[in-house]
Scaffold this active site. Structure first.
Site, PDB file in Angstrom:
ATOM      1  N   SER A   1      -7.316   7.651 -10.368  1.00  0.00           N
ATOM      2  CA  SER A   1      -7.840   6.256 -10.306  1.00  0.00           C
ATOM      3  C   SER A   1      -6.906   5.273 -10.267  1.00  0.00           C
ATOM      4  CB  SER A   1      -8.602   6.144 -11.238  1.00  0.00           C
ATOM      5  OG  SER A   1      -8.120   6.409 -12.557  1.00  0.00           O
ATOM      6  N   GLY A   2      -5.615   5.585 -11.022  1.00  0.00           N
ATOM      7  CA  GLY A   2      -4.665   4.614 -11.219  1.00  0.00           C
ATOM      8  C   GLY A   2      -4.688   4.165 -12.662  1.00  0.00           C
TER       9      GLY A   2
ATOM     10  N   HIS B   1       5.321  11.755 -12.913  1.00  0.00           N
ATOM     11  CA  HIS B   1       5.014  10.686 -14.187  1.00  0.00           C
ATOM     12  C   HIS B   1       6.405  10.383 -14.925  1.00  0.00           C
ATOM     13  CE1 HIS B   1       0.718  10.525 -14.996  1.00  0.00           C
ATOM     14  NE2 HIS B   1       0.576  11.046 -14.034  1.00  0.00           N
TER      15      HIS B   1
END
Length: 206
Positions: free
Chosen positions: A37-38, A76
């Site tokens: 989703s962000g 990440h």
């Protein structure tokens, strides 16, 4: 009240709301969202104003047995500024209590999954519910007393179908309950959907 003083009062109240939401060092922010989703990117953007940040990774570490998970973790890591320090820890309560720098926890969903395994939930080991409650309450106490800026990312689990397995339903129920408790103790709760951020109301329903 004159129109001028009324406009001034309205402006001051709007400024106060912005300060409460974005400007306080003691802010505790909970960010919810679905997969991809962000939500993590949004959390990282919120922390860029701080010169030093401790990134807390409480989920499963990368292994050669799961290259897809390892690739996600590497992605990440590549996004994080060089001045951020990464800590891998499942004892979130202790990590929050000893923190002296702003914290970004990503994410509570992977942490809950690990804790459920550690307390014996997947095998329905005797006393796992009590051990789980102790871990959850310990973290909530630490979150409530946190004295540094802290942002936690979590999965929104209340919008999908009912999981087909017992373990899936246990995970959904535990994380959903934890999200409610953390939100009640947060200064700002934000939902990320398709890369768009929704600021949820300040008043808790539960």
């Amino acid at each position: 009240m004159t129109k001028l003083t009324q406009r001034l009062a309205t402006s001051l109240e709007a400024a106060a709301r912005l300060l409460r939401r974005f400007g306080r060092d003691e802010d505790k922010v909970l960010i919810l969202g679905g997969v991809r989703s962000g939500k993590s990117r949004h959390a990282e953007r919120l922390m860029t104003a701080h010169p030093e940040v401790v990134y807390v990774a409480p989920g499963y570490p990368a292994t050669d047995d799961d290259p897809e998970w390892a690739a996600r973790i590497a992605q990440h890591r590549a996004r994080r500024p060089a001045n951020w320090r990464t800590v891998e820890a499942t004892d979130l309560a202790a990590t929050v209590r000893k923190a002296s720098r702003p914290l970004l926890i990503d994410c509570l969903g992977t942490w809950v999954s690990r804790v459920l395994g550690e307390v014996g939930a997947w095998d329905q080991a005797e006393g796992w519910e009590l051990r789980l409650d102790e871990r959850m309450e310990d973290f909530l106490d630490a979150w409530r007393a946190a004295h540094v800026p802290i942002v936690a990312v979590t999965n929104e689990v209340g919008m999908g179908v009912v999981p087909a397995t017992v373990s899936g339903r246990v995970f959904r129920d535990v994380l959903g309950a934890l999200n409610n408790r953390v939100a009640a103790e947060s200064d700002s709760v934000q939902l990320v959907v398709a890369g768009r951020v929704l600021h949820l109301g300040e008043r808790a329903l539960l």
